[in-house]
Design a protein around this motif. Structure first.
Motif, PDB file in Angstrom:
ATOM      1  N   ALA A 135      20.406  -7.087 -22.642  1.00 24.54           N
ATOM      2  CA  ALA A 135      19.445  -6.015 -22.897  1.00 24.54           C
ATOM      3  C   ALA A 135      18.122  -6.638 -23.332  1.00 24.54           C
ATOM      4  O   ALA A 135      18.072  -7.762 -23.837  1.00 24.54           O
ATOM      5  N   LEU A 136      17.048  -5.894 -23.125  1.00 18.96           N
ATOM      6  CA  LEU A 136      15.716  -6.426 -23.425  1.00 18.96           C
ATOM      7  C   LEU A 136      14.850  -5.328 -24.036  1.00 18.96           C
ATOM      8  O   LEU A 136      14.870  -4.182 -23.589  1.00 18.96           O
ATOM      9  N   ALA A 137      14.087  -5.701 -25.063  1.00 24.35           N
ATOM     10  CA  ALA A 137      13.191  -4.745 -25.717  1.00 24.35           C
ATOM     11  C   ALA A 137      11.899  -5.441 -26.097  1.00 24.35           C
ATOM     12  O   ALA A 137      11.855  -6.659 -26.283  1.00 24.35           O
ATOM     13  N   GLU A 157      17.952  -1.287 -35.225  1.00 22.29           N
ATOM     14  CA  GLU A 157      18.891  -0.188 -35.472  1.00 22.29           C
ATOM     15  C   GLU A 157      19.348   0.439 -34.155  1.00 22.29           C
ATOM     16  O   GLU A 157      20.536   0.743 -33.970  1.00 22.29           O
ATOM     17  N   HIS A 158      18.427   0.610 -33.224  1.00 18.88           N
ATOM     18  CA  HIS A 158      18.786   1.135 -31.904  1.00 18.88           C
ATOM     19  C   HIS A 158      19.725   0.184 -31.167  1.00 18.88           C
ATOM     20  O   HIS A 158      20.742   0.620 -30.590  1.00 18.88           O
ATOM     21  N   LEU A 159      19.410  -1.101 -31.169  1.00 19.66           N
ATOM     22  CA  LEU A 159      20.230  -2.078 -30.447  1.00 19.66           C
ATOM     23  C   LEU A 159      21.640  -2.153 -31.035  1.00 19.66           C
ATOM     24  O   LEU A 159      22.630  -2.219 -30.289  1.00 19.66           O
ATOM     25  N   VAL A 160      21.727  -2.136 -32.346  1.00 12.32           N
ATOM     26  CA  VAL A 160      23.043  -2.131 -32.996  1.00 12.32           C
ATOM     27  C   VAL A 160      23.792  -0.856 -32.622  1.00 12.32           C
ATOM     28  O   VAL A 160      25.002  -0.871 -32.337  1.00 12.32           O
ATOM     29  N   VAL A 219      12.940   4.605 -26.158  1.00 13.27           N
ATOM     30  CA  VAL A 219      14.134   4.056 -25.513  1.00 13.27           C
ATOM     31  C   VAL A 219      14.053   4.277 -24.009  1.00 13.27           C
ATOM     32  O   VAL A 219      13.869   5.402 -23.542  1.00 13.27           O
ATOM     33  N   ARG A 220      14.201   3.179 -23.253  1.00 18.96           N
ATOM     34  CA  ARG A 220      14.192   3.254 -21.785  1.00 18.96           C
ATOM     35  C   ARG A 220      15.386   2.467 -21.230  1.00 18.96           C
ATOM     36  O   ARG A 220      16.294   2.081 -21.967  1.00 18.96           O
ATOM     37  N   ALA A 247      21.352  -9.130 -26.515  1.00 11.51           N
ATOM     38  CA  ALA A 247      20.049  -8.472 -26.386  1.00 11.51           C
ATOM     39  C   ALA A 247      18.954  -9.418 -26.869  1.00 11.51           C
ATOM     40  O   ALA A 247      19.167 -10.221 -27.776  1.00 11.51           O
ATOM     41  N   LEU A 248      17.791  -9.284 -26.262  1.00  9.31           N
ATOM     42  CA  LEU A 248      16.612 -10.035 -26.677  1.00  9.31           C
ATOM     43  C   LEU A 248      15.529  -9.027 -27.054  1.00  9.31           C
ATOM     44  O   LEU A 248      15.127  -8.189 -26.247  1.00  9.31           O
ATOM     45  N   PHE A 249      15.050  -9.124 -28.278  1.00 15.88           N
ATOM     46  CA  PHE A 249      13.986  -8.264 -28.794  1.00 15.88           C
ATOM     47  C   PHE A 249      12.733  -9.118 -28.919  1.00 15.88           C
ATOM     48  O   PHE A 249      12.680 -10.041 -29.723  1.00 15.88           O
ATOM     49  N   ALA A 250      11.740  -8.840 -28.086  1.00 13.98           N
ATOM     50  CA  ALA A 250      10.490  -9.609 -28.108  1.00 13.98           C
ATOM     51  C   ALA A 250       9.470  -8.918 -29.003  1.00 13.98           C
ATOM     52  O   ALA A 250       9.381  -7.689 -29.040  1.00 13.98           O
ATOM     53  N   ALA A 251       8.657  -9.707 -29.699  1.00 12.19           N
ATOM     54  CA  ALA A 251       7.704  -9.169 -30.666  1.00 12.19           C
ATOM     55  C   ALA A 251       6.512  -8.480 -30.027  1.00 12.19           C
ATOM     56  O   ALA A 251       5.712  -7.862 -30.733  1.00 12.19           O
ATOM     57  N   ASN A 252       6.359  -8.596 -28.715  1.00 10.95           N
ATOM     58  CA  ASN A 252       5.392  -7.735 -28.020  1.00 10.95           C
ATOM     59  C   ASN A 252       5.836  -7.559 -26.567  1.00 10.95           C
ATOM     60  O   ASN A 252       6.721  -8.262 -26.060  1.00 10.95           O
ATOM     61  N   ASP A 253       5.241  -6.606 -25.895  1.00 10.64           N
ATOM     62  CA  ASP A 253       5.668  -6.255 -24.540  1.00 10.64           C
ATOM     63  C   ASP A 253       5.360  -7.351 -23.527  1.00 10.64           C
ATOM     64  O   ASP A 253       6.118  -7.543 -22.567  1.00 10.64           O
ATOM     65  N   MET A 254       4.247  -8.054 -23.697  1.00  7.31           N
ATOM     66  CA  MET A 254       3.908  -9.085 -22.717  1.00  7.31           C
ATOM     67  C   MET A 254       4.963 -10.185 -22.682  1.00  7.31           C
ATOM     68  O   MET A 254       5.334 -10.663 -21.608  1.00  7.31           O
ATOM     69  N   MET A 255       5.473 -10.595 -23.830  1.00  6.31           N
ATOM     70  CA  MET A 255       6.543 -11.595 -23.842  1.00  6.31           C
ATOM     71  C   MET A 255       7.816 -11.021 -23.238  1.00  6.31           C
ATOM     72  O   MET A 255       8.532 -11.706 -22.494  1.00  6.31           O
TER      73      MET A 255
END
Length: 335
Positions: free
Chosen positions: A267-269, A169-172, A325-326, A239-247
């Motif tokens: 963008a990356l999250a 929702e944020h990325l959209v 959000v950063r 944008a790329l949304f990764a399922a955890n921060d390490m990835m």
């Protein structure tokens, strides 16, 4: 020779039963007598035999903890939360990692039998049948972040679905439409819920967008692999949304090494909000889940079951997730 409880009793001029009561905090002796006995215990350097005491009390004061891995900030935070809650209750931890399949999980669980008063379990291979086949029926168990909760055993997990939905929702809302997802390992409950949230949000909020899912395993290396592939691609997602921060951090390193600027080029999250997420450049937009609190709550629930006859209801508790959000998605929310 080792000092025995009989030696302490003789030196203190009391019975063995009085020494035992003083050590176990019983209210049946006076404060003066307790202080006297404990002073003798300290002076003689007497160490109670845990095994012998467990035969008397039927409790070991030890909690078993089974986790899929012990490496990385996520698992160290869970252990930290469990340890804080355990120490506050005078409990010790016996920790084991599970890197294999259901057979290895069964072996590790059986190894805990007779050694612990209760068990905390996080594993994608655990179900009610596996636990009941390998553990005493009356051993208290709390499951962490698994799909097996709510049947015979209490469980606690994060609201992974809502967290992933909020991120899409944020990325959209930021104007991104080609939003790819870097998934976690197949069969992992948290990874499945985060993927489910991604698909649901994309379908509801950007119905003309095409879902693009990359395989990952929650490791930094799998993020680097996808980051390299995207950097070399003629067309890449917004944008790329990764399922955890390490990835996400692995992908970030590769994208930047190949000259891409975030979030201008992509963008990356991530997800979890491990501590390093706020210190990478650009700081990582992510979903914050209370990792240490999961460990605290799980230990508290397990401790409440220990010593109870008849058990407790197999309830499922869910901890809320929070969007953070950063700069990696163009946001300006403070750390």
């Amino acid at each position: 020779m080792a000092i025995t409880i009989k030696d302490v009793a003789q030196e203190a001029g009391v019975s063995v039963a009085s020494v035992s009561r003083a050590l176990n905090g019983h209210a049946s002796i006076t404060d003066d007598t307790r202080k006297h006995i404990l002073a003798v215990v300290k002076r003689m350097r007497y160490m109670p035999h845990v095994g012998a005491r467990s035969l008397t009390t039927s409790f070991t004061n030890t909690i078993g903890v089974l986790l899929p891995d012990l490496y990385g900030e996520f698992f160290s935070e869970i252990i930290r939360g469990i340890d804080v809650a355990a120490r506050a209750r005078g409990l010790h931890l016996m920790v084991s990692s599970l890197h294999g399949d259901a057979d290895e999980v069964a072996l590790s669980i059986r190894a805990m039998r007779g050694r612990v008063d209760g068990l905390l379990v996080m594993s994608p291979h655990v179900d009610a049948a596996l636990l009941s086949d390998n553990l005493p029926e009356d051993l208290p168990i709390v499951l962490m972040s698994t799909s097996a909760g709510g049947t015979q055993y209490a469980s606690i997990s994060f609201d992974n679905y809502s967290g992933a939905y909020a991120m899409v929702e944020h990325l959209v809302g930021q104007g991104y439409r080609r939003i790819a997802f870097l998934a976690g390992p197949a069969g992992n409950f948290e990874a499945q819920e985060r993927l489910r949230g991604y698909h649901a949000a994309l379908a509801a909020l950007a119905p003309h967008a095409v879902a693009q899912v990359f395989e990952g395993d929650f490791s930094e290396e799998s993020g680097q692999r996808v980051g390299r592939a995207l950097a070399a691609a003629d067309e890449r997602p917004d944008a790329l949304f990764a399922a955890n921060d390490m990835m996400a951090i692995g992908a970030l390193l590769e994208l930047r090494q190949h000259g891409l600027e975030l979030p201008r080029d992509i963008a990356l999250a991530g997800f979890d909000d491990i501590r390093i997420a706020r210190y990478v450049s650009p700081a990582l937009t992510t979903v914050r889940v209370p990792i240490a609190e999961l460990g605290v709550r799980a230990l508290e629930r397990l401790h409440a079951q220990i010593g109870q006859s008849g058990g407790t209801p197999a309830t499922v508790q869910t901890l809320a997730a929070e969007l953070v959000v950063r700069a990696s998605t163009g946001g300006t929310t403070p750390i």
